[in-house]
Scaffold this motif. Structure first.
Motif, PDB file in Angstrom:
ATOM      1  N   ALA A  69       0.818  -1.217   0.000  1.00  0.00           N
ATOM      2  CA  ALA A  69       0.000   0.000   0.000  1.00  0.00           C
ATOM      3  C   ALA A  69       0.853   1.270   0.000  1.00  0.00           C
ATOM      4  O   ALA A  69       0.369   2.341  -0.350  1.00  0.00           O
ATOM      5  N   ALA A  70       2.110   1.158   0.377  1.00  0.00           N
ATOM      6  CA  ALA A  70       2.999   2.319   0.426  1.00  0.00           C
ATOM      7  C   ALA A  70       3.932   2.401  -0.780  1.00  0.00           C
ATOM      8  O   ALA A  70       4.911   3.153  -0.759  1.00  0.00           O
ATOM      9  N   LEU A  71       3.637   1.666  -1.832  1.00  0.00           N
ATOM     10  CA  LEU A  71       4.492   1.675  -3.025  1.00  0.00           C
ATOM     11  C   LEU A  71       4.703   3.094  -3.558  1.00  0.00           C
ATOM     12  O   LEU A  71       3.767   3.888  -3.614  1.00  0.00           O
ATOM     13  N   ILE A  72       5.924   3.352  -3.959  1.00  0.00           N
ATOM     14  CA  ILE A  72       6.259   4.640  -4.568  1.00  0.00           C
ATOM     15  C   ILE A  72       6.469   4.478  -6.078  1.00  0.00           C
ATOM     16  O   ILE A  72       6.192   5.377  -6.853  1.00  0.00           O
ATOM     17  N   THR A  73       6.959   3.318  -6.511  1.00  0.00           N
ATOM     18  CA  THR A  73       7.196   3.071  -7.933  1.00  0.00           C
ATOM     19  C   THR A  73       5.910   3.319  -8.717  1.00  0.00           C
ATOM     20  O   THR A  73       4.847   2.829  -8.366  1.00  0.00           O
ATOM     21  N   ARG A  74       6.034   4.094  -9.789  1.00  0.00           N
ATOM     22  CA  ARG A  74       4.880   4.502 -10.593  1.00  0.00           C
ATOM     23  C   ARG A  74       4.928   3.851 -11.968  1.00  0.00           C
ATOM     24  O   ARG A  74       5.997   3.596 -12.508  1.00  0.00           O
TER      25      ARG A  74
END
Length: 138
Positions: A69-74
């Motif tokens: 839920a905290a993924l930064i990769t876009r």
């Protein structure tokens, strides 16, 4: 499935690292392709993953750990393709894999939604495999 679990358990007796390599390759490498992949992805990757290729899994990020839920990769859609931008760490089988199942954020609408799974080939433009991180154990 029972036979597979017995094999992984027996491998673990000798080497947890080997068992993890096999488990990740099958469960989160080939598994999502088998269950959710397109017919083209299945015909291209499953025979190779069963005979010669190695699969990897990329969830963990330096800033968010393994919290999906905290993924930064876009991942940004550009026509028929996606442009992925971000960093992963502790990519199981990553240094040697031929294809990687990678999670990235495709929407900012919700912290728990808008996460998609991508197949990233080893020779994908812009992909950089970083240095090996020495760890204790597996």
């Amino acid at each position: 499935m029972v036979s597979y679990v017995v094999v992984v358990e027996e491998l673990s007796r000798a080497s947890a690292a080997v068992a993890i390599t096999v488990s990740v390759h099958n469960s989160v490498g080939a598994g999502p392709i088998n269950r959710f992949g397109t017919d083209e992805q299945k015909s291209r990757w499953l025979p190779r993953l069963a005979t010669e290729a190695l699969g990897a899994f990329a969830l963990t990020e330096p800033a968010s750990g393994s919290d999906a839920a905290a993924l930064i990769t876009r991942a940004e859609r550009r026509g028929d393709e996606y442009l992925l931008n971000g960093s992963k760490t502790f990519v199981t089988n990553g240094k040697y894999a031929d294809v990687c199942v990678l999670l990235a954020r495709t929407s900012q609408e919700s912290k728990h939604r808008g996460i998609s799974c991508f197949l990233v080939e080893r020779d994908a433009p812009g992909l950089v495999v970083g240095k090996t991180i020495d760890k204790m154990g597996i």
